[in-house]
Design an enzyme around this catalytic site. Structure first.
Site, PDB file in Angstrom:
ATOM      1  N   HIS A   1       0.896  -1.164  -0.174  1.00 25.05           N
ATOM      2  CA  HIS A   1       0.048   0.001   0.000  1.00 25.05           C
ATOM      3  C   HIS A   1       0.941   1.174  -0.112  1.00 25.05           C
ATOM      4  O   HIS A   1       0.525   2.534  -0.655  1.00 25.05           O
ATOM      5  CB  HIS A   1      -0.935   0.081   1.317  1.00 25.05           C
ATOM      6  CG  HIS A   1      -1.859  -1.115   1.311  1.00 25.05           C
ATOM      7  ND1 HIS A   1      -1.930  -1.941   2.314  1.00 25.05           N
ATOM      8  CD2 HIS A   1      -2.833  -1.462   0.527  1.00 25.05           C
ATOM      9  CE1 HIS A   1      -3.145  -2.656   2.113  1.00 25.05           C
ATOM     10  NE2 HIS A   1      -3.493  -2.448   1.053  1.00 25.05           N
TER      11      HIS A   1
ATOM     12  N   LYS B   1     -17.986  -6.207   6.915  1.00 28.31           N
ATOM     13  CA  LYS B   1     -16.786  -6.805   6.691  1.00 28.31           C
ATOM     14  C   LYS B   1     -16.225  -7.467   8.101  1.00 28.31           C
ATOM     15  O   LYS B   1     -15.893  -6.261   8.851  1.00 28.31           O
ATOM     16  CB  LYS B   1     -15.810  -5.882   5.936  1.00 28.31           C
ATOM     17  CG  LYS B   1     -15.031  -6.866   4.954  1.00 28.31           C
ATOM     18  CD  LYS B   1     -14.417  -6.052   3.642  1.00 28.31           C
ATOM     19  CE  LYS B   1     -13.480  -6.760   2.954  1.00 28.31           C
ATOM     20  NZ  LYS B   1     -12.841  -6.006   1.997  1.00 28.31           N
TER      21      LYS B   1
ATOM     22  N   ARG C   1      -1.736  -6.076  -8.340  1.00 28.82           N
ATOM     23  CA  ARG C   1      -0.415  -6.882  -8.168  1.00 28.82           C
ATOM     24  C   ARG C   1      -0.388  -7.994  -9.245  1.00 28.82           C
ATOM     25  O   ARG C   1       0.050  -7.762 -10.378  1.00 28.82           O
ATOM     26  CB  ARG C   1      -0.522  -7.587  -6.837  1.00 28.82           C
ATOM     27  CG  ARG C   1      -0.122  -6.614  -5.752  1.00 28.82           C
ATOM     28  CD  ARG C   1      -0.877  -7.340  -4.476  1.00 28.82           C
ATOM     29  NE  ARG C   1      -2.127  -7.631  -4.491  1.00 28.82           N
ATOM     30  CZ  ARG C   1      -2.908  -7.751  -3.526  1.00 28.82           C
ATOM     31  NH1 ARG C   1      -2.449  -8.224  -2.370  1.00 28.82           N
ATOM     32  NH2 ARG C   1      -4.350  -8.142  -3.638  1.00 28.82           N
TER      33      ARG C   1
ATOM     34  N   SER D   1      -2.851  -7.879   2.645  1.00 27.57           N
ATOM     35  CA  SER D   1      -3.212  -7.852   4.028  1.00 27.57           C
ATOM     36  C   SER D   1      -3.677  -9.225   4.546  1.00 27.57           C
ATOM     37  O   SER D   1      -3.498  -9.731   6.042  1.00 27.57           O
ATOM     38  CB  SER D   1      -4.499  -6.788   4.465  1.00 27.57           C
ATOM     39  OG  SER D   1      -4.036  -5.542   3.949  1.00 27.57           O
TER      40      SER D   1
HETATM   41  O1  PNS Z   1      -8.914  -2.883   0.363  1.00 23.58           O
HETATM   42  P1  PNS Z   1     -10.238  -3.264  -0.401  1.00 23.58           P
HETATM   43  O2  PNS Z   1     -11.121  -4.298   0.432  1.00 23.58           O
HETATM   44  O3  PNS Z   1     -10.052  -4.139  -1.566  1.00 23.58           O
HETATM   45  O4  PNS Z   1     -11.175  -2.052  -0.818  1.00 23.58           O
HETATM   46  C1  PNS Z   1     -12.199  -2.154  -1.433  1.00 23.58           C
HETATM   47  C2  PNS Z   1     -13.145  -0.900  -1.359  1.00 23.58           C
HETATM   48  C3  PNS Z   1     -13.419  -0.367   0.020  1.00 23.58           C
HETATM   49  C4  PNS Z   1     -12.274  -0.019  -2.211  1.00 23.58           C
HETATM   50  C5  PNS Z   1     -14.428  -1.190  -1.988  1.00 23.58           C
HETATM   51  O5  PNS Z   1     -15.306  -2.276  -1.536  1.00 23.58           O
HETATM   52  C6  PNS Z   1     -15.537   0.263  -2.048  1.00 23.58           C
HETATM   53  O6  PNS Z   1     -15.310   0.958  -3.062  1.00 23.58           O
HETATM   54  N1  PNS Z   1     -16.764   0.150  -1.388  1.00 23.58           N
HETATM   55  C7  PNS Z   1     -17.415   1.154  -1.159  1.00 23.58           C
HETATM   56  C8  PNS Z   1     -18.848   0.692  -1.850  1.00 23.58           C
HETATM   57  C9  PNS Z   1     -18.990   1.229  -3.164  1.00 23.58           C
HETATM   58  O7  PNS Z   1     -18.573   2.438  -3.579  1.00 23.58           O
HETATM   59  N2  PNS Z   1     -19.008   0.219  -4.198  1.00 23.58           N
HETATM   60  C10 PNS Z   1     -19.520   0.613  -5.580  1.00 23.58           C
HETATM   61  C11 PNS Z   1     -18.078  -0.173  -6.365  1.00 23.58           C
HETATM   62  S1  PNS Z   1     -18.457  -1.666  -6.860  1.00 23.58           S
END
Ligand code: PNS
Length: 169
Positions: A19, A43, A92, A130
């Site tokens: 990150h 989550k 990645r 993570s």
């Molecule tokens: O680190 P992560 O868990 O891969 O992050 C995922 C994240 C938080 C960026 C994604 O789940 C997100 O944007 N959640 C907010 C809800 C949203 O906007 N969803 C619509 C896009 S599919």
């Protein structure tokens, strides 16, 4: 000229050197990067939002043009509210692609004003996630060099009281 802002969203449970690599690379393209932790009670996270924020804060000490924040709800709404021109995500391996592609397309459908920008993590961090870090730490493996020092400490603290399950003979 208008400041170019990118939001870098994620669970950051916890933040890893991968990150941090994306943040540093992002800062070569944008004037400011807002690292924002998704508040998603459904989550199952290991660390609380406050713990995650604290680890991020400590890890980015000394890096300028960064802001740390949280968001709830739709990421695209948050990005618009923060006047960001881009959503930054790290890639990645190919395995990341399907999820990232779907998310980027959905966000584009919701707003055409904000671009998703993918950056490749440095070679050294290709295999780091993570979840993998948490698993290694849970079973007492060495995580030094893959996460910031503060994360090492916090993970050790977290798992001190949790004994790893014994393997069957
Ligand atoms: O680190 P992560 O868990 O891969 O992050 C995922 C994240 C938080 C960026 C994604 O789940 C997100 O944007 N959640 C907010 C809800 C949203 O906007 N969803 C619509 C896009 S599919």
């Amino acid at each position: 000229m208008k400041e170019k802002i990118a939001v870098y969203p994620g669970s950051f449970d916890p933040i890893t050197n991968g990150h941090l690599d994306i943040i540093q690379r992002g800062l070569t393209l944008f004037d400011k990067v807002i690292v924002t932790v998704a508040v998603n009670p459904s989550k199952n996270a290991l660390f609380t939002i406050e713990e995650r924020l604290e680890m991020i804060r400590e890890s980015v000490k000394g890096i300028s043009n960064i802001e740390i924040d949280t968001f709830e709800g739709l990421l695209i709404d948050y990005a618009a509210k923060r006047k960001a021109c881009a959503i930054l995500r790290g890639l990645r391996a190919m395995s990341d692609f399907e999820f990232e592609f779907q998310m980027a397309m959905m966000n584009r459908r919701l707003s055409r004003d904000i671009q998703t920008v993918f950056l490749m993590t440095g070679f050294r961090w290709f295999f780091i996630s993570s979840s993998a870090i948490k698993e290694v730490a849970h079973f007492g493996g060495k995580i030094e060099g893959m996460v910031p020092e503060i994360v090492c400490e916090k993970l050790k603290e977290k798992f001190k009281s949790i004994k790893p399950a014994k393997c069957r003979p």
